[in-house]
Design an enzyme around this catalytic site. Structure first.
Site, short mmCIF file in Angstrom:
data_model
loop_
_atom_site.label_atom_id
_atom_site.label_comp_id
_atom_site.label_asym_id
_atom_site.label_seq_id
_atom_site.Cartn_x
_atom_site.Cartn_y
_atom_site.Cartn_z
N GLU A 196 -0.23 4.40 26.07
CA GLU A 196 -0.29 3.55 27.25
C GLU A 196 -1.26 4.04 28.32
O GLU A 196 -0.84 4.41 29.43
CB GLU A 196 1.12 3.36 27.85
CG GLU A 196 2.10 2.75 26.87
CD GLU A 196 3.44 2.40 27.49
OE1 GLU A 196 3.64 2.67 28.68
OE2 GLU A 196 4.29 1.85 26.76
N GLU A 389 6.81 1.19 20.33
CA GLU A 389 7.95 1.32 21.23
C GLU A 389 8.56 -0.05 21.44
O GLU A 389 7.84 -1.02 21.68
CB GLU A 389 7.54 1.87 22.61
CG GLU A 389 7.17 3.33 22.62
CD GLU A 389 6.85 3.84 24.03
OE1 GLU A 389 7.31 3.24 25.03
OE2 GLU A 389 6.11 4.85 24.11
C1 FCB Z 1 6.99 3.15 28.18
C2 FCB Z 1 6.68 4.62 28.00
C3 FCB Z 1 7.84 5.43 27.50
C4 FCB Z 1 9.15 4.99 28.11
C5 FCB Z 1 9.31 3.50 28.00
C6 FCB Z 1 10.62 2.97 28.53
O1 FCB Z 1 6.13 2.61 29.14
O2 FCB Z 1 5.62 4.78 27.08
O3 FCB Z 1 7.54 6.78 27.76
O4 FCB Z 1 9.24 5.42 29.40
O5 FCB Z 1 8.25 2.85 28.65
#
Ligand code: FCB
Length: 486
Positions: A196, A389
Site C-alpha cells: 500500500e 488483504e
Molecule cells: C491495511 C494495512 C494493514 C491493516 C489493514 C486493516 O491498510 O495494509 O496493515 O492495517 O489495512
C-alpha cells in the site's frame, strides 16, 4: 488504514445483505470449496510492526512508526507496536497455528530496521537470523512464505535525512531488497516489494494520520514517486538474484460519489485517480494519469520524475496483490479536521450511517469488491491477481468459556470470498486469498482497539484463541483440499 469521515444520512442507504444474496457461511464455504480451482492459494497476512514486538531486540533500529507512536496524540491511547503479539518470540507457536488452520501460505513483512538498523550498510546478522527461523519454520510446516519487503516501517535514520521525499531512499531500499534476497531468495518464492504505497505516501504525508505524520501535498507527491522508483529498483535487484515471483500489494479502494451532484462525481474521479489509476497506470502502462497530475498541480505539487523513471516503474511484474476492505464514499468539500489524504484536499470521505458497517465505520460491500475485480480484469488485463488483504474489524466478545463467536467477521469474510469465487468463474484471474489478519494486532493509529484477527490475542497474556471465523476459514480450506484430491 485510518480514514476520516463525515456522517451523512442517505435516503438510499443500504442495510445488510442484498435481498437475493446468499449469506449462509456454510453454503458459501461449500461453494468456494467446490468451485475454486485446485491451485487457488489460501493464506493469512500480517506485517512486521503490527505483530513482532521486540522493538529493541537483537540490534533492531528505530522505525518511523516507533517515533510516531511515541508522539502524544498520534495513536489510540498512545499505543505502539511494543509488544504487539510478541511474534518475534512466539513465531513457532504462530506457525503451528497456521499449520492447524491448514494455510497454504503466510504473507508477512520484513522489518527494514531489523536488517539495517540505520537504513544502510551491511545486514544485521541477528535480524536476518529471525527471518531465517521464520521461513524455515514455515517451510517445515508446508506453508509457502510470501514476503513483503516494506510495510511502512522505514528506518528513522532515513527519515531524518528526508525519508521517501528524497530520491536517495529509493536507492537505499534497493540495497535493502538485495540484502534480504541474498539471505532468503533460496527459500522464498513470492516477493512483494511494498504494501500500500498509497497509505505510506498520502496517510503518512498528506493527512498525517500515519507515520511520519507530515501534512504536505508537495511532500506526499514526492514520496509517492520515490516509493514507485524504489519498487522498480527493488524489482531489478530481485530479478538479478534469481527466479523469484515479484509483485506489489496495493489498496485499490473504489470511490463512489455520495450523491448525484457533479461535485461529488468529480470528487470520486479525483479519489479514483489517486487511489487506483495513479498506481496501476504507472506500474502497468508506464505513465501517470493526466488528470491526477493536474490535481497535484492545483496544490503546487509535482511528481519528481527523472529520466527513464516511467520505464523503471513499469518493469514487468508477476502479479498484483489487491487489498480490499470497503469503498470510499466521497463528497466535495473541505475536511473538517484538515486531514484529507487526497490532493488538493477538497474530497471529503463520507459514510452512510444507516448502512451496514464494521467497527471502523467502513461499509460492508461485497458487490463493490466484485465490481473492482471485474474492472481490474477489463482495464488492466493480463496480470494475475491475489487478494493480499481482506477482512474486518469487529468488537469481539469472549464468552465465559473462552469462545469467540465472531459471526459478523465470519459473514464478512464468507461474503467476500464468494465474490472472488464468482469473479474467478467469470474468468477474472484471481489466484489466491489472504485473510487480514492471522492474529489481532496493532492497528496503526487505532492501536489495539480494532481487532482484525481470525485468531484472538489476549494482549495481557499473549494467549491465542481461534475465533469462529478462523474455524470456518480452516474448514473451507480443508474442504477445498478434499475436492482438489477428488
Ligand atoms: C491495511 C494495512 C494493514 C491493516 C489493514 C486493516 O491498510 O495494509 O496493515 O492495517 O489495512
Amino acid at each position: 488504514m485510518t480514514l476520516s469521515s463525515v456522517q451523512i444520512m442517505g435516503e438510499d442507504a443500504q442495510s445488510g445483505a442484498l435481498a437475493d444474496e446468499q449469506t449462509d457461511p456454510a453454503v458459501l464455504a461449500a461453494r468456494a470449496a467446490a468451485e475454486l480451482p485446485a491451485r487457488f492459494v489460501w493464506g493469512a497476512a500480517t506485517s512486521a510492526y503490527q505483530v513482532e514486538g521486540a522493538v529493541t531486540a537483537d540490534g533492531r533500529g528505530r522505525s518511523i512508526w516507533d517515533t510516531f507512536a511515541s508522539t502524544p496524540g498520534k495513536t489510540w491511547r498512545g499505543e505502539s507496536g511494543d509488544p504487539a503479539c510478541d511474534h518475534y518470540h512466539r513465531h513457532a507457536e504462530d506457525v503451528r497455528l497456521m499449520a492447524d488452520l491448514g494455510l497454504d501460505a503466510y504473507r508477512f513483512s520484513v522489518a527494514w530496521p531489523r536488517i539495517q538498523p540505520t537504513g544502510h550498510g551491511a545486514a544485521n546478522p541477528a535480524g536476518i537470523a529471525f527471518y531465517d527461523r521464520l521461513v524455515d519454520g514455515l517451510l517445515a510446516a508446508g506453508i509457502d512464505p510470501w514476503l513483503t519487503l516494506y510495510h511502512w516501517d522505514l528506518p528513522q535514520a532515513l527519515q531524518d535525512r528526508g525519508g521517501w521525499a528524497e530520491r536517495d531512499t529509493a536507492y537505499r531500499f534497493a540495497d535493502y531488497a538485495a540484502l534480504v534476497a541474498d539471505a532468503l531468495a533460496d527459500r522464498v518464492r513470492h516477493w512483494s516489494t511494498m504494501n500500500e504505497p498509497w497509505c505510506a505516501a498520502f496517510e503518512g504525508n498528506m493527512s498525517g494520520r500515519h507515520a511520519p505524520g507530515i501534512q504536505s501535498p508537495v511532500t506526499a507527491v514526492r514520496v509517492v514517486h520515490h516509493l514507485l522508483v524504489g519498487h522498480g529498483l527493488a524489482v531489478a535487484a530481485l530479478r538479478s538474484r534469481g527466479e523469484a515471483q515479484v509483485g506489489i500489494s496495493l489498496n485499490l479502494i473504489p470511490a463512489e460519489p455520495a450523491d448525484d451532484s457533479l461535485a461529488a462525481s468529480d470528487a470520486a474521479r479525483l479519489v479514483d485517480g489517486q487511489q487506483i489509476r495513479l498506481f496501476l497506470d504507472a506500474l502497468l502502462r508506464g505513465r501517470y494519469p493526466d488528470d491526477v497530475i493536474g490535481d497535484f498541480a492545483r496544490a503546487g505539487a509535482q511528481l519528481p520524475i527523472v529520466g527513464d523513471d516511467a520505464v523503471l516503474i513499469a518493469a514487468p511484474i508477476d502479479w498484483i496483490g489487491v487489498n480490499y476492505y470497503a469503498p470510499h464514499i466521497v463528497l466535495q468539500g473541505t475536511d473538517p479536521r484538515g486531514m484529507s489524504p487526497f490532493i488538493p484536499g477538497d474530497a471529503v470521505l463520507a459514510v452512510r450511517t444507516t448502512e451496514e458497517v464494521t467497527a471502523l465505520g467502513w461499509p460492508v460491500r461485497p458487490r463493490t469488491f466484485a465490481a473492482l475485480l471485474r474492472r481490474l480484469h477489463r482495464e488492466y488485463p493480463g496480470i494475475p491477481l491475489y487478494v493480499h488483504e481482506n477482512g474486518a474489524a469487529f468488537h469481539d466478545v469472549v464468552s465465559a468459556g473462552g469462545e469467540i463467536d465472531d459471526s459478523d467477521r465470519r459473514g464478512y469474510i464468507a461474503r467476500h470470498i464468494d465474490v472472488v469465487r464468482e469473479a474467478v468463474l467469470e474468468g477474472v484471474d484471481v489466484r489466491g486469498y489472504f485473510a487480514w489478519s492471522l492474529v489481532d494486532n496493532f492497528e496503526w493509529a487505532e492501536g489495539y482497539r480494532m481487532r482484525f484477527g481470525i485468531v484472538h490475542v489476549d494482549f495481557a497474556t499473549q494467549h491465542r484463541t481461534l475465533k469462529g471465523s478462523g474455524r470456518w476459514y480452516s474448514q473451507l480450506i480443508k474442504a477445498h483440499r478434499q475436492t482438489r484430491r477428488t
